[in-house]
Scaffold this active site. Structure first.
Site: not given
Length: 495
Positions: A271, A278, A352
């Site tokens: 991720d 990030k 999600r």
């Protein structure tokens, strides 16, 4: 490692090391006193000399005591408390294992029949100890040129009373299987992301199925996911060269007429955050963002070892979240498998998105209950730290059963609220729902998002962002959680 259970007298045990406990009052239990009498008070002499104070985890190794078949006696301190906590047990077992490793001991016997652990009977105490022993020997050195020395410890004997023997034997069987599931989960989590991608996870699931007749595995690829309308999962994956996979694992341990329990795992094998990139520091640890999928695979490993008479479905939604010219952008709107549209405000809130399509997909199984597991939000770490998993759900009975399972398994969770007041934070002017709800209550609004897709069955959500791995330092690595909690939940459903 093999676990044996014997109710024979401790002095007759032929073993490399017999482990006895001593408290801070320098008191031995009944078995320790028997050994001390046989060896003419040799242990008492060491206690009086102050060679060991009985503090928690303190050890003293004694050799060649008279009239014993054990080659060594290892005294281990249990502190001053009458009933040990789970944390104290972990420290105690770690100290014992450190001695065993340093001496290359191949077998040992634990005289722990009188050891009392807070709120635990003989079964629960033994299972905790057996899990700690097996998990404490875990090593991940596949990519090191110089391997760690092979573990010499192959056999542990639990000395029990005749009344305890059945409970202790059952605990050893369950503890060994749960530890095997944890090791499998840890291996998957620690694997580098250039190897552990969505296709690799699919291969691991297929390997499990090859070894066990009760497990069937189906892997859905891009073309099939498009046909199903899995627009959210596909959107997350579109920035990566690694194709997504939805892995369906079907364990039939009971009659087909019995409704299954469903475990859904988030499998983001790396991720980067996507376009919402990030920070670079610590980004290597984003290989652990498949911890939910890894823990479902590990739980299935345990399930298969125990051959539980229950039906369980596992669904793993696997993708890599990367930035590229083809990646999803903030502001994009996608259509989920349910038909609901989602405005993507932050591409780093991708877990999600992959989960919501799976939660729609599992309705076809007519489940008794659905539990999804995900390293979902950094906000959960802020709220609960690294010791406790977050838990939310739409069914109080299911939530209570998971909280109870976590307590029994020493793999605890804490319930966070899913009040309707939080739902309005997900309002979007352009789509049915936004994928983030702003800076407040980030873990809860993530749960609120998932709840929109779970209205047809009892559902719970475990946020394991803080518990799936240890961050930074020489101890960095996957923990194997929440395999103990999930395994206990399934054991409770059988019982």
């Amino acid at each position: 490692m093999d676990f044996l259970v014997k109710s024979s007298s401790v002095e007759t045990l032929k073993t490399s090391a017999l482990v006895l406990t001593v408290n801070e009052q320098l008191q031995l239990d009944t078995q320790g006193q028997l050994i001390d009498n046989l060896c003419a008070g040799a242990i008492t002499a060491h206690l009086k000399a102050g060679d060991i104070k009985g503090k928690l985890g303190q050890t003293l190794l004694l050799h060649n005591l008279a009239n014993l078949k054990a080659q060594r006696v290892l005294l281990v301190g249990i502190g001053k408390d009458e009933h040990l906590s789970d944390r104290s047990v972990r420290k105690l077992i770690s100290s014992v294992l450190n001695i065993f490793k340093s001496l290359s001991i191949k077998d040992a016997a634990l005289a722990f029949a009188e050891l009392t652990i807070k709120d635990r009977d003989a079964y629960a105490s033994t299972r905790l100890i057996s899990e700690c022993l097996a998990d404490g020997l875990y090593v991940f050195d596949q990519f090191k040129s110089e391997k760690a020395p092979a573990t010499q410890l192959k056999k542990i004997t639990f000395v029990s009373t005749k009344e305890q023997q059945n409970q202790v034997s059952s605990a050893c069987e369950h503890g060994k299987a749960i530890a095997a599931g944890m090791a499998f989960t840890r291996d998957l989590g620690n694997m580098p992301p250039n190897i552990c991608h969505p296709r690799y996870l699919a291969e691991q699931a297929k390997q499990l199925a090859k070894q066990h007749k009760k497990l069937d595995v189906e892997v859905l690829e891009e073309k099939q996911l498009k046909a199903l309308g899995a627009g959210a999962l596909l959107a997350v994956a579109q920035g990566s060269d690694q194709p997504p996979r939805m892995i369906i694992m079907n364990y039939q341990g009971a009659d087909k007429s019995q409704q299954p329990y469903v475990l859904v795992g988030k499998g983001i094998t790396f991720d980067s955050g996507g376009i919402s990139l990030k920070p670079g520091a610590g980004m290597d640890e984003m290989k652990y963002d498949m911890g939910g999928a890894a823990s479902v695979l590990g739980t299935f490993k345990t399930l298969l070892e125990l051959q539980l008479p229950i039906n369980v479905i596992g669904v793993l939604t696997c993708a890599e979240n990367m930035p590229s010219g083809g990646a999803t952008r903030p502001g994009d709107i996608v259509t989920t498998m349910s038909g609901l549209t989602v405005e993507i405000l932050n591409t780093d809130a991708e877990g999600r998105l992959v989960l919501c399509d799976a939660l729609t997909y599992v309705k076809r199984f007519n489940p008794q209950a659905v539990v999804n597991v995900a390293t979902l939000t950094g906000a959960c770490i802020v709220a609960l730290g690294s010791n406790t998993s977050g838990l939310m759900g739409n069914n109080p009975e299911l939530v209570a059963s998971l909280l109870s399972a976590g307590t029994k398994a020493s793999d605890v969770a804490w319930e966070l609220p899913l009040f309707d007041d939080y739902q309005e934070q997900l309002d979007s002017p352009f789509a049915d729902i936004a994928n983030i709800g702003g800076p407040k209550a980030g873990s809860i609004t993530a749960g609120c998002f998932l709840s929109r897709f779970t209205k047809d069955y009892p559902w719970a959500h475990l946020d394991i962002a803080g518990t799936a791995w240890i961050s930074g330092g020489k101890e960095k690595g996957a923990t194997g959680r929440p395999v103990p909690l999930l395994s206990q939940y399934l054991l409770d459903r059988v019982q």
